[in-house]
Scaffold this active site. Sequence first.
Site, mmCIF file in Angstrom:
data_model
loop_
_atom_site.group_PDB
_atom_site.id
_atom_site.type_symbol
_atom_site.label_atom_id
_atom_site.label_comp_id
_atom_site.label_asym_id
_atom_site.label_seq_id
_atom_site.Cartn_x
_atom_site.Cartn_y
_atom_site.Cartn_z
ATOM 1 N N ASN A 114 0.900 -1.397 -0.068
ATOM 2 C CA ASN A 114 0.097 0.053 -0.071
ATOM 3 C C ASN A 114 0.993 1.362 -0.063
ATOM 4 O O ASN A 114 0.419 2.283 0.537
ATOM 5 C CB ASN A 114 -1.187 0.058 1.183
ATOM 6 C CG ASN A 114 -0.365 -0.158 2.628
ATOM 7 O OD1 ASN A 114 0.733 -0.041 2.657
ATOM 8 N ND2 ASN A 114 -1.122 -0.168 3.439
ATOM 9 N N HIS A 117 4.096 4.047 4.604
ATOM 10 C CA HIS A 117 3.851 3.813 6.017
ATOM 11 C C HIS A 117 3.882 5.093 6.717
ATOM 12 O O HIS A 117 4.507 6.163 5.841
ATOM 13 C CB HIS A 117 4.921 2.877 6.653
ATOM 14 C CG HIS A 117 5.049 3.217 8.204
ATOM 15 N ND1 HIS A 117 4.342 2.337 9.026
ATOM 16 C CD2 HIS A 117 5.651 3.934 8.868
ATOM 17 C CE1 HIS A 117 4.432 2.881 10.263
ATOM 18 N NE2 HIS A 117 5.327 3.889 10.476
ATOM 19 N N GLU A 128 9.934 5.782 15.896
ATOM 20 C CA GLU A 128 10.205 5.372 14.562
ATOM 21 C C GLU A 128 11.496 6.135 13.961
ATOM 22 O O GLU A 128 12.133 5.569 13.138
ATOM 23 C CB GLU A 128 9.121 5.313 13.769
ATOM 24 C CG GLU A 128 7.877 4.371 14.235
ATOM 25 C CD GLU A 128 6.728 4.332 13.404
ATOM 26 O OE1 GLU A 128 5.857 3.359 14.031
ATOM 27 O OE2 GLU A 128 6.548 4.962 12.893
HETATM 28 P P1 ADP Z 1 -1.268 1.441 8.567
HETATM 29 O O1 ADP Z 1 0.055 1.119 7.738
HETATM 30 O O2 ADP Z 1 -2.478 1.925 7.787
HETATM 31 O O3 ADP Z 1 -0.972 1.956 9.734
HETATM 32 P P2 ADP Z 1 -1.453 -1.118 10.098
HETATM 33 O O4 ADP Z 1 -0.525 -0.782 11.166
HETATM 34 O O5 ADP Z 1 -2.487 -1.721 10.692
HETATM 35 O O6 ADP Z 1 -1.667 -0.113 8.925
HETATM 36 O O7 ADP Z 1 -0.510 -2.356 9.309
HETATM 37 C C1 ADP Z 1 0.703 -2.281 8.977
HETATM 38 C C2 ADP Z 1 0.856 -2.803 7.522
HETATM 39 O O8 ADP Z 1 0.636 -3.975 7.451
HETATM 40 C C3 ADP Z 1 0.027 -2.007 6.603
HETATM 41 O O9 ADP Z 1 0.396 -0.837 6.146
HETATM 42 C C4 ADP Z 1 0.124 -3.125 5.373
HETATM 43 O O10 ADP Z 1 1.375 -2.966 4.723
HETATM 44 C C5 ADP Z 1 0.108 -4.469 6.253
HETATM 45 N N1 ADP Z 1 -1.334 -4.953 6.481
HETATM 46 C C6 ADP Z 1 -2.196 -4.618 7.223
HETATM 47 N N2 ADP Z 1 -3.206 -5.411 7.196
HETATM 48 C C7 ADP Z 1 -2.909 -6.447 6.346
HETATM 49 C C8 ADP Z 1 -3.717 -7.643 6.105
HETATM 50 N N3 ADP Z 1 -4.984 -7.782 6.387
HETATM 51 N N4 ADP Z 1 -3.021 -8.436 5.177
HETATM 52 C C9 ADP Z 1 -1.761 -8.131 4.675
HETATM 53 N N5 ADP Z 1 -1.095 -6.952 5.195
HETATM 54 C C10 ADP Z 1 -1.471 -6.193 6.020
HETATM 55 MG MG MG Z 2 0.109 1.443 11.532
#
Ligand code: ADP
Ligand code: MG
Length: 140
Positions: A114, A117, A128
Amino acid sequence: MAVTRTFSIIKPDATRRNLTGAVTKKLEDAGLRVVASKRIHMSREQAEGFYAVHKERPFFGELVEFMISGPVVVQVLEGEDAVPANRKVMGATNPADADEGTIRKEFAESIEANSVHGSDSDENAANEIAFFFNEDEIVG
Ligand code: ADP
Ligand code: MG
Protein backbone atom coordinates in the site's frame (compact mmCIF):
# COMPACT_ATOMS: atom_id res chain seq x y z
CA MET A 1 -1.84 23.43 16.29
CA ALA A 2 1.88 22.99 16.50
CA VAL A 3 4.65 22.06 14.12
CA THR A 4 5.52 18.42 14.80
CA ARG A 5 7.30 15.54 13.08
CA THR A 6 6.23 12.19 11.76
CA PHE A 7 7.94 9.23 10.14
CA SER A 8 7.16 7.98 6.63
CA ILE A 9 8.28 5.06 4.49
CA ILE A 10 7.82 4.90 0.73
CA LYS A 11 7.40 1.13 0.43
CA PRO A 12 8.96 -1.30 -2.12
CA ASP A 13 5.87 -1.41 -4.38
CA ALA A 14 6.19 2.35 -4.89
CA THR A 15 9.98 2.51 -5.37
CA ARG A 16 9.71 -0.39 -7.86
CA ARG A 17 7.26 1.63 -9.97
CA ASN A 18 9.45 4.77 -9.76
CA LEU A 19 6.88 6.66 -7.66
CA THR A 20 9.23 8.22 -5.08
CA GLY A 21 8.74 11.69 -6.54
CA ALA A 22 4.99 11.30 -7.09
CA VAL A 23 4.43 10.16 -3.49
CA THR A 24 6.68 12.90 -2.12
CA LYS A 25 4.75 15.52 -4.12
CA LYS A 26 1.51 14.36 -2.47
CA LEU A 27 3.16 14.74 0.95
CA GLU A 28 4.45 18.22 0.10
CA ASP A 29 1.10 19.29 -1.35
CA ALA A 30 -0.46 18.26 1.99
CA GLY A 31 1.77 20.80 3.76
CA LEU A 32 4.42 18.36 4.95
CA ARG A 33 8.12 19.17 4.56
CA VAL A 34 10.73 16.44 4.03
CA VAL A 35 13.40 17.27 6.64
CA ALA A 36 15.28 13.96 6.29
CA SER A 37 15.26 11.29 3.59
CA LYS A 38 17.31 8.26 2.64
CA ARG A 39 16.89 5.30 0.33
CA ILE A 40 17.79 2.02 2.03
CA HIS A 41 17.28 -1.69 1.60
CA MET A 42 16.03 -2.87 5.00
CA SER A 43 17.56 -5.95 6.54
CA ARG A 44 15.25 -8.68 7.81
CA GLU A 45 16.24 -7.73 11.37
CA GLN A 46 15.33 -4.08 10.77
CA ALA A 47 11.95 -4.97 9.25
CA GLU A 48 11.12 -7.41 12.05
CA GLY A 49 12.15 -4.85 14.66
CA PHE A 50 10.27 -2.03 13.04
CA TYR A 51 7.03 -4.04 12.76
CA ALA A 52 7.43 -5.86 16.10
CA VAL A 53 4.02 -4.55 17.26
CA HIS A 54 2.43 -6.65 14.48
CA LYS A 55 4.37 -9.84 15.34
CA GLU A 56 1.24 -11.77 16.39
CA ARG A 57 -0.80 -10.77 13.35
CA PRO A 58 -1.27 -13.44 10.64
CA PHE A 59 0.28 -11.26 7.93
CA PHE A 60 3.52 -10.50 9.85
CA GLY A 61 5.74 -12.91 7.91
CA GLU A 62 4.49 -11.72 4.53
CA LEU A 63 4.75 -8.10 5.59
CA VAL A 64 8.41 -8.55 6.52
CA GLU A 65 9.11 -10.32 3.19
CA PHE A 66 7.41 -7.49 1.32
CA MET A 67 9.30 -4.75 3.18
CA ILE A 68 12.66 -6.35 2.35
CA SER A 69 11.71 -7.17 -1.27
CA GLY A 70 13.25 -3.95 -2.59
CA PRO A 71 14.48 -0.51 -1.60
CA VAL A 72 12.42 1.85 0.52
CA VAL A 73 12.72 5.57 1.21
CA VAL A 74 12.56 6.48 4.90
CA GLN A 75 11.64 10.08 5.62
CA VAL A 76 11.05 12.49 8.46
CA LEU A 77 8.19 14.88 7.70
CA GLU A 78 7.54 18.16 9.49
CA GLY A 79 4.37 20.25 9.52
CA GLU A 80 1.34 21.42 11.48
CA ASP A 81 0.07 18.33 13.33
CA ALA A 82 2.24 16.18 11.10
CA VAL A 83 0.97 12.77 12.32
CA PRO A 84 -2.73 13.27 11.46
CA ALA A 85 -1.88 15.38 8.39
CA ASN A 86 0.19 12.49 7.01
CA ARG A 87 -2.40 9.83 7.93
CA LYS A 88 -5.01 11.89 6.06
CA VAL A 89 -3.03 12.16 2.83
CA MET A 90 -1.98 8.48 3.07
CA GLY A 91 -5.59 7.21 3.08
CA ALA A 92 -6.98 4.00 4.58
CA THR A 93 -4.78 0.90 4.99
CA ASN A 94 -6.87 -0.94 2.39
CA PRO A 95 -6.81 1.09 -0.85
CA ALA A 96 -10.36 -0.11 -1.55
CA ASP A 97 -11.45 2.01 1.44
CA ALA A 98 -9.18 5.00 0.76
CA ASP A 99 -10.60 8.44 -0.06
CA GLU A 100 -10.16 10.05 -3.46
CA GLY A 101 -6.94 12.03 -3.78
CA THR A 102 -5.05 10.04 -1.16
CA ILE A 103 -1.73 8.33 -1.85
CA ARG A 104 -3.12 4.83 -1.27
CA LYS A 105 -6.20 5.44 -3.42
CA GLU A 106 -4.01 6.63 -6.28
CA PHE A 107 -1.00 4.34 -6.00
CA ALA A 108 -1.49 1.33 -3.69
CA GLU A 109 -1.57 -2.15 -5.23
CA SER A 110 -3.20 -4.00 -2.31
CA ILE A 111 -3.83 -3.89 1.45
CA GLU A 112 -0.24 -5.11 1.92
CA ALA A 113 1.56 -3.33 -0.93
CA ASN A 114 0.00 0.00 0.00
CA SER A 115 2.87 2.32 -1.00
CA VAL A 116 3.43 4.17 2.29
CA HIS A 117 3.87 3.81 6.04
CA GLY A 118 3.03 6.65 8.42
CA SER A 119 3.31 6.87 12.21
CA ASP A 120 0.02 6.69 14.11
CA SER A 121 0.92 8.81 17.18
CA ASP A 122 3.49 11.43 18.22
CA GLU A 123 5.08 8.90 20.57
CA ASN A 124 5.45 6.26 17.87
CA ALA A 125 6.71 8.92 15.46
CA ALA A 126 9.56 9.79 17.83
CA ASN A 127 10.47 6.11 18.28
CA GLU A 128 10.28 5.34 14.55
CA ILE A 129 12.37 8.40 13.63
CA ALA A 130 15.02 7.34 16.16
CA PHE A 131 14.96 3.80 14.72
CA PHE A 132 16.27 5.04 11.34
CA PHE A 133 17.82 8.50 11.84
CA ASN A 134 20.42 10.24 13.95
CA GLU A 135 19.44 13.75 15.04
CA ASP A 136 22.21 15.25 12.85
CA GLU A 137 20.61 13.73 9.73
CA ILE A 138 17.42 15.76 10.28
CA VAL A 139 17.61 19.29 8.91
CA GLY A 140 14.45 21.34 9.44
P1 ADP B 1 -1.29 1.29 8.57
O1 ADP B 1 -0.06 1.12 7.69
O2 ADP B 1 -2.43 1.93 7.81
O3 ADP B 1 -0.99 1.98 9.87
P2 ADP B 1 -1.38 -1.23 10.09
O4 ADP B 1 -0.47 -0.56 11.06
O5 ADP B 1 -2.63 -1.85 10.60
O6 ADP B 1 -1.81 -0.20 8.91
O7 ADP B 1 -0.60 -2.37 9.30
C1 ADP B 1 0.76 -2.20 8.95
C2 ADP B 1 0.95 -2.69 7.53
O8 ADP B 1 0.71 -4.09 7.48
C3 ADP B 1 -0.02 -2.10 6.48
O9 ADP B 1 0.35 -0.83 6.02
C4 ADP B 1 0.06 -3.15 5.39
O10 ADP B 1 1.25 -3.03 4.61
C5 ADP B 1 0.14 -4.44 6.22
N1 ADP B 1 -1.19 -5.01 6.46
C6 ADP B 1 -2.16 -4.53 7.29
N2 ADP B 1 -3.26 -5.31 7.29
C7 ADP B 1 -2.98 -6.33 6.43
C8 ADP B 1 -3.70 -7.48 5.98
N3 ADP B 1 -4.94 -7.74 6.42
N4 ADP B 1 -3.09 -8.31 5.08
C9 ADP B 1 -1.84 -8.07 4.64
N5 ADP B 1 -1.10 -6.99 5.03
C10 ADP B 1 -1.66 -6.14 5.90
MG1 MG C 1 0.27 1.35 11.41
